[in-house]
Design a protein around this motif. Sequence first.
Motif, short mmCIF file in Angstrom:
data_model
loop_
_atom_site.label_atom_id
_atom_site.label_comp_id
_atom_site.label_asym_id
_atom_site.label_seq_id
_atom_site.Cartn_x
_atom_site.Cartn_y
_atom_site.Cartn_z
N LEU A 860 -49.23 -6.33 -17.80
CA LEU A 860 -48.62 -5.42 -16.81
C LEU A 860 -47.87 -4.30 -17.52
N CYS A 861 -47.17 -4.72 -18.57
CA CYS A 861 -46.34 -3.77 -19.30
C CYS A 861 -47.19 -2.69 -19.97
N GLU A 862 -48.30 -3.11 -20.54
CA GLU A 862 -49.22 -2.14 -21.18
C GLU A 862 -49.66 -1.08 -20.18
N THR A 863 -50.03 -1.56 -19.00
CA THR A 863 -50.50 -0.64 -17.95
C THR A 863 -49.41 0.37 -17.60
N VAL A 864 -48.18 -0.15 -17.43
CA VAL A 864 -47.07 0.71 -17.00
C VAL A 864 -46.75 1.75 -18.07
N ILE A 865 -46.67 1.30 -19.34
CA ILE A 865 -46.32 2.25 -20.43
C ILE A 865 -47.40 3.31 -20.55
N ALA A 866 -48.67 2.89 -20.42
CA ALA A 866 -49.77 3.87 -20.49
C ALA A 866 -49.59 4.94 -19.43
N GLN A 867 -49.23 4.51 -18.23
CA GLN A 867 -49.00 5.47 -17.12
C GLN A 867 -47.87 6.44 -17.46
N ILE A 868 -46.79 5.90 -18.05
CA ILE A 868 -45.63 6.76 -18.37
C ILE A 868 -46.01 7.80 -19.42
N LEU A 869 -46.70 7.34 -20.49
CA LEU A 869 -47.07 8.26 -21.58
C LEU A 869 -48.07 9.31 -21.09
N ASP A 870 -49.02 8.89 -20.22
CA ASP A 870 -49.98 9.86 -19.66
C ASP A 870 -49.25 10.96 -18.90
N HIS A 871 -48.23 10.52 -18.11
CA HIS A 871 -47.49 11.51 -17.30
C HIS A 871 -46.72 12.47 -18.21
N LEU A 872 -46.12 11.94 -19.29
CA LEU A 872 -45.39 12.82 -20.22
C LEU A 872 -46.31 13.87 -20.82
N LYS A 873 -47.60 13.47 -21.09
CA LYS A 873 -48.55 14.44 -21.65
C LYS A 873 -48.85 15.56 -20.65
N THR A 874 -48.95 15.17 -19.36
CA THR A 874 -49.29 16.20 -18.35
C THR A 874 -48.17 17.22 -18.17
N LEU A 875 -46.97 16.91 -18.69
CA LEU A 875 -45.84 17.83 -18.52
C LEU A 875 -45.69 18.78 -19.71
N GLY A 876 -46.78 18.96 -20.46
CA GLY A 876 -46.73 19.80 -21.67
C GLY A 876 -46.81 21.29 -21.38
N LYS A 877 -46.96 21.70 -20.13
CA LYS A 877 -47.04 23.13 -19.82
C LYS A 877 -45.64 23.74 -19.85
N ASP A 878 -45.61 25.07 -20.01
CA ASP A 878 -44.31 25.77 -20.15
C ASP A 878 -43.36 25.49 -18.99
N GLU A 879 -43.91 25.52 -17.77
CA GLU A 879 -43.02 25.40 -16.60
C GLU A 879 -42.49 23.99 -16.38
N THR A 880 -43.08 22.98 -17.10
CA THR A 880 -42.63 21.59 -16.88
C THR A 880 -41.98 20.98 -18.13
N LEU A 881 -41.69 21.80 -19.13
CA LEU A 881 -41.13 21.27 -20.39
C LEU A 881 -39.74 20.64 -20.18
N LYS A 882 -38.95 21.22 -19.27
CA LYS A 882 -37.61 20.67 -19.02
C LYS A 882 -37.71 19.27 -18.43
N ARG A 883 -38.63 19.08 -17.48
CA ARG A 883 -38.84 17.75 -16.88
C ARG A 883 -39.31 16.76 -17.95
N GLN A 884 -40.19 17.24 -18.85
CA GLN A 884 -40.70 16.38 -19.94
C GLN A 884 -39.55 15.88 -20.81
N SER A 885 -38.63 16.81 -21.13
CA SER A 885 -37.48 16.47 -21.97
C SER A 885 -36.61 15.41 -21.29
N GLN A 886 -36.35 15.59 -19.98
CA GLN A 886 -35.49 14.65 -19.23
C GLN A 886 -36.11 13.26 -19.16
N LEU A 887 -37.44 13.21 -18.89
CA LEU A 887 -38.11 11.91 -18.77
C LEU A 887 -38.19 11.21 -20.13
#
Length: 960
Positions: A860-887
């Motif tokens: 379960l934990c593997e699945t959850v961490i994978a989801q978190i890391l995937d989401h952090l990658k999607t926040l790599g655009k300029d307008e979402t960098l602040k959200r990426q930093s906070q998460l």
Amino acid sequence: SCFLRHARSRNYVSESEVCKLESVPLDFGDYHPLKPITVTESKTKKMNRKGSTSSTSSSSSSSMMDPLSSVLDGTDPLSLFAAAADPVMTTATMDSTRKKRDKDDSSAVGNDFEPWSSKRGEILARYTTTEKLSIVSGSFSRKATTTGSAVSEKVRTRLEELDDLEEGSQKELLNLTQQDYMNRIEELNQSLKDAWSSDQKVKALKIVIQCSKLLSDTTVIQFYPSKFVLITDILDTFGKLVYERILSMCVDNRVSLPDNFSPESVNDTAKETCLNWFFKIASIRELIPRFYVEAAILKCNKFLSKTGISECLPRLTSMIRGIGDPLVAVYARAYLCRVGMEVAPQLKESLNKNFFDFLLTFKQIHGDTVQNQLVVQCVEIPLYLTLYSPAIDWILQCIAYHAPEVLLTEMMERCKKLGNNALLLNSVMSAFRAEFIAARSMDFIGMIKECDESGFPKHLLFRSLGLNLALADPPENDRLQILNEAWKVITKLKNPQDYINCAEVWVEYTCRHFTKREVNTVLADVIKHMTPDRAFEDAYPQLQSIIRKVITYIYDFSLLFSVEKFLPFLDMFQKESVRVEVCKCIMESFIKHQQESTKDPVILNALLHICKTMHDSVNALTLEDEKRMLAALINGFIKMVSFGRDFEQQLSFYVEARSMFCNLEPVLVQLIHSVNQLAMETRKVMKGNHSRKTAAFVRACVAFCFITIPSLSSIFTRLNLYLHSGQVALANQCLSQADAFFKAAVSLVPEVPKMISIDGKMRPSDAFLLEFLCNFFSTLLVVPDHPEQGVLFLVRGLLNVIQDYTWEDNSDDKVRIYTNVLHLLSAMTQEAYIYHVDKVDSNDTLYGGDSKFLAEINKLCETVIAQILDHLKTLGKDETLKRQSQLAIYFFNTILAHGDLRNNKLNQLTVNLWNLAQKHGFADTKTMVKTLEYVKRRSKQPEMSHFTDLALRLPLQSRT
């Protein structure tokens, strides 16, 4: 995948000890935060000689002081500068002084004196007419005067203008309705102010004279009291304008006269102007306008001589003798009393003389002139006599104010000499102090009995007596006799309206001094009089007043409902809106006065019936506020019902209440909470060890909640109640029922809308859902797995729902929830959980740290961490960098708190998250510095030496 395999092993007891705050004994001395502040002023004297000690004297004030106000001495420096610079401010200061003086003048009679202004509205509402009225209107055109004309010419012109008003240039407006007439009077009032402000003083005087003349006209006699009110408003305005005009002339070097000025301090110009006004008024030919206008400026005598007012009052009193119409004369006397009380309340002799004059001319009322006038206008004597009431009441009120007992007794004797005239007697009872009347109740009853019934009905006299007895108590030995004498007369009244107006007043007297037996008799009599021909339909306000009085004095509800006629009395309220108002009134009284919970069947049945009436009034058009109020009253009742240890009876009551109040959602919510509380009380009584009987009872409570919750409309109310009820079921060892609640909550999550209504406004639901899920995870830690459903079936089900839920594009709530899931999964891997439910084995006991169980958690934990890391990658655009930093920093803190960082992979992930948080300069420097300090502090704790290496691998980047 390394997170859970390397979840930090926790010893919750020792951690708790380490985290406890150090207790330091504090000596407060005299200090207490709620004690008033003591300001101490220290004055230090320094001696010249070296080595001498300085002596300090302290003066302390224990009252609350505002240091800023004390420095300013109550003044605002900016206002002072502005006043010095701006001459307009001087006028404003004068105005404020004048307002203060007016206030002081009006309070010369004290707050216990009921002012004329409080009677004004009542008179206007009571004395109305449908007849057509007429008004004489002057053509107030201002004649041009040649400049530079001699003073005598100017005076002659002004006198001609006054004559002009009295003789010609007038037109009569006929066929006015009452409203038109009132509007016209209001226009004249405004014309007066306009003329004055544009310095047309003669025109202003003309208007006042014209208005005063209207008071001699009694063609529509039943409207006369209201006409008097309207026109004397204009006279009051005029008197005020003249007084303030002369006062403004007395200002010397920007200093206005003190409040209690003497005539010597008034300058000659002001005195001359004042005399000029009195001379102008003295030249008015007709008596009535001359009297009224002089009375209006009576106060101006203060500018001329100390004895001016005391000399004028007797003269004006004598002038009234020249008015032939007794009704016009009595209102003139009332106006003189009104002005006299404002200007010289100490001159009571003139007021008394005024009233005794009235008594001497009283027989005029029954003279031929008046009788002929009444025949022409088709007015009956009883109606005509009521027109005198406001004036006589006011005159007597002025005389009775702080009057000695001797004077009041003398008044009573004079009334007796006039043959106990009912009109006078009524005014005496209205005007004199209630204590005076109450102490002589039997005397007054004797006088009422001897009164002539023809002119003024006796029931009105008993009503006036009753109003006094509601305010003051008669002698104890007379109380029953007073009630019997009064009720003998009241019960014989044939007219339902007359009857209820009297009965309403005497109900209060009965409730104050007698038992439920007498109250019951009175209520029975009211029912008997008001039921025929549905007379109650025209008397709802009086009937409501009776109910209010009864519940004010009898607020022990077991006693109230034992009054046999109380509920039949309620049946007279057939109109739904009135019935609901009465029910609300009763429920408010119950909630306010009922101190202890009750199981009295009489109270319960009666109040259930009343609450049902309120509930049944709710329909599609009922406002939300009204629903809220009704629900609050019903909930207040439900909370006060207790059958003690008879829990089954209590549950039966809640079941009955649910069927009765199904349309009010807050009531259903209250019932669910009450039933949950009942289940927990059962657990408390059994100390957690349920017998077969109590186990069955608790399951019945749980079933009640389970079938009631779906009927609620608010989705978050349902979610929270499913969770709360599941926790109660779990605490009572009803495991399958608890599972059912939690499953229901899981299946409800997908239905949560994006926006929900909060206090009538649409708000995003994400924050509420996040809060609910965090609470849910905390409960799921202790919920044991179902033997047939597989490992962590509820957690899996919830994760699937969260995965499928459509989140907002700009929201990170999904990842925050996943991070909280990691907290839960980490806690589940511990050998002993942080908390348990008493007598319920959680998964730490069931699985005993079994490797298969831990492997499932790890997946379960593997699945959850994978989801978190995937989401952090999607926040790599300029307008979402602040959200990426906070998460990134949020996830970093989770690993720091729950992961075993001796594992290299986990350690590296932590470093990567730290760097990602700072990478684009969006990290909060203070937060990063404090986090690093925390890591360094942790490294000094036992078995945490690996944090030292971690701290070295966490660089702080400067923001550029």
